[in-house]
Design an enzyme around this catalytic site. Sequence first.
Site, PDB file in Angstrom:
ATOM      1  N   GLY A  46      -0.735   3.583  13.074  1.00  0.00           N
ATOM      2  CA  GLY A  46      -0.737   5.006  13.388  1.00  0.00           C
ATOM      3  C   GLY A  46      -1.449   5.772  12.295  1.00  0.00           C
ATOM      4  O   GLY A  46      -1.466   5.341  11.138  1.00  0.00           O
ATOM      5  N   GLN A  51      -3.459  12.956   7.364  1.00  0.00           N
ATOM      6  CA  GLN A  51      -3.748  11.887   6.402  1.00  0.00           C
ATOM      7  C   GLN A  51      -5.229  11.773   6.065  1.00  0.00           C
ATOM      8  O   GLN A  51      -5.587  11.159   5.067  1.00  0.00           O
ATOM      9  CB  GLN A  51      -3.251  10.539   6.949  1.00  0.00           C
ATOM     10  CG  GLN A  51      -1.737  10.450   7.022  1.00  0.00           C
ATOM     11  CD  GLN A  51      -1.320   9.145   7.656  1.00  0.00           C
ATOM     12  OE1 GLN A  51      -1.230   9.035   8.860  1.00  0.00           O
ATOM     13  NE2 GLN A  51      -1.090   8.133   6.834  1.00  0.00           N
ATOM     14  N   CYS A  91       3.325   3.108   5.492  1.00  0.00           N
ATOM     15  CA  CYS A  91       2.413   4.212   5.778  1.00  0.00           C
ATOM     16  C   CYS A  91       1.099   3.974   5.047  1.00  0.00           C
ATOM     17  O   CYS A  91       1.111   3.555   3.886  1.00  0.00           O
ATOM     18  CB  CYS A  91       3.058   5.511   5.286  1.00  0.00           C
ATOM     19  SG  CYS A  91       2.035   6.963   5.530  1.00  0.00           S
ATOM     20  N   LEU A  92      -0.008   4.249   5.724  1.00  0.00           N
ATOM     21  CA  LEU A  92      -1.313   4.046   5.091  1.00  0.00           C
ATOM     22  C   LEU A  92      -1.516   4.969   3.885  1.00  0.00           C
ATOM     23  O   LEU A  92      -2.340   4.683   3.025  1.00  0.00           O
ATOM     24  CB  LEU A  92      -2.441   4.255   6.105  1.00  0.00           C
ATOM     25  CG  LEU A  92      -2.501   3.226   7.235  1.00  0.00           C
ATOM     26  CD1 LEU A  92      -3.589   3.592   8.237  1.00  0.00           C
ATOM     27  CD2 LEU A  92      -2.727   1.824   6.678  1.00  0.00           C
ATOM     28  N   HIS A 133       7.301   9.219  13.032  1.00  0.00           N
ATOM     29  CA  HIS A 133       6.657   9.129  11.712  1.00  0.00           C
ATOM     30  C   HIS A 133       5.369   9.976  11.690  1.00  0.00           C
ATOM     31  O   HIS A 133       5.134  10.738  10.751  1.00  0.00           O
ATOM     32  CB  HIS A 133       6.360   7.647  11.432  1.00  0.00           C
ATOM     33  CG  HIS A 133       5.630   7.356  10.162  1.00  0.00           C
ATOM     34  ND1 HIS A 133       6.165   6.595   9.152  1.00  0.00           N
ATOM     35  CD2 HIS A 133       4.384   7.712   9.748  1.00  0.00           C
ATOM     36  CE1 HIS A 133       5.282   6.508   8.157  1.00  0.00           C
ATOM     37  NE2 HIS A 133       4.188   7.173   8.497  1.00  0.00           N
ATOM     38  N   GLU A 134       4.572   9.851  12.743  1.00  0.00           N
ATOM     39  CA  GLU A 134       3.292  10.587  12.777  1.00  0.00           C
ATOM     40  C   GLU A 134       3.519  12.090  12.960  1.00  0.00           C
ATOM     41  O   GLU A 134       2.811  12.899  12.351  1.00  0.00           O
ATOM     42  CB  GLU A 134       2.381  10.037  13.879  1.00  0.00           C
ATOM     43  CG  GLU A 134       2.011   8.562  13.752  1.00  0.00           C
ATOM     44  CD  GLU A 134       1.489   8.155  12.390  1.00  0.00           C
ATOM     45  OE1 GLU A 134       0.855   8.981  11.700  1.00  0.00           O
ATOM     46  OE2 GLU A 134       1.739   7.003  11.990  1.00  0.00           O
ATOM     47  N   HIS A 137       4.156  13.638   9.713  1.00  0.00           N
ATOM     48  CA  HIS A 137       2.942  13.907   8.926  1.00  0.00           C
ATOM     49  C   HIS A 137       2.372  15.287   9.278  1.00  0.00           C
ATOM     50  O   HIS A 137       1.918  16.013   8.403  1.00  0.00           O
ATOM     51  CB  HIS A 137       1.860  12.862   9.227  1.00  0.00           C
ATOM     52  CG  HIS A 137       1.969  11.613   8.421  1.00  0.00           C
ATOM     53  ND1 HIS A 137       1.971  11.614   7.045  1.00  0.00           N
ATOM     54  CD2 HIS A 137       2.050  10.310   8.791  1.00  0.00           C
ATOM     55  CE1 HIS A 137       2.062  10.353   6.608  1.00  0.00           C
ATOM     56  NE2 HIS A 137       2.110   9.548   7.652  1.00  0.00           N
TER      57      HIS A 137
HETATM   58 NI    NI Z   1       2.266   7.475   7.706  1.00  0.00          NI
END
Ligand code: NI
Length: 167
Positions: A46, A51, A91-92, A133-134, A137
């Site tokens: 995701g 991000q 998470c990236l 989660h997204e 963000h």
């Molecule tokens: Ni994330």
Amino acid sequence: MAILKILQYPDERLHKTAKKVEQVTDDTRRLIRDMAETMYAAPGVGLAATQVDVHLRLFVADISETHDQLRVFINPEILASDGDEESEEGCLSVPGVYEKVCRAEKVTVRALDENGRPFTLDADGFLAVCIQHEIDHLRGKVFVEYLSQLKQTRIRAKLKKRMREIL
Ligand code: NI
């Protein structure tokens, strides 16, 4: 297409609140394609616009093992949620950190697709976690903020150290 730079926690820009997408245009679709390419290359499941330092309410996700089931959510809204479940997240923007977070077990989400068409989706399991989660963000929230202050301090120190080693 292009690989975009992913902001790394604790970058302050990860705490900006994303704005609604007023119109889904070719520019939006270009951003979506670049975000998808960036997500697949990472690799991740995701990626929210926040991000990649674009503060618009949209994210992409693909939880399939074959990486061919891209889902696009523009202006996502959680209409309903049910149950509690704790699962491990990564998470990236927080590389190398995996921690358990408690979230709703099931969610109903409404969003627009890449053509600006509305859809409603009932999600559970890993997809439900990913969606929550997204969406976090887009509100400027990173998953580690659910953890204790002590853990957050440790994670920030670890990531800053790693950043110094790379630079
Ligand atoms: Ni994330």
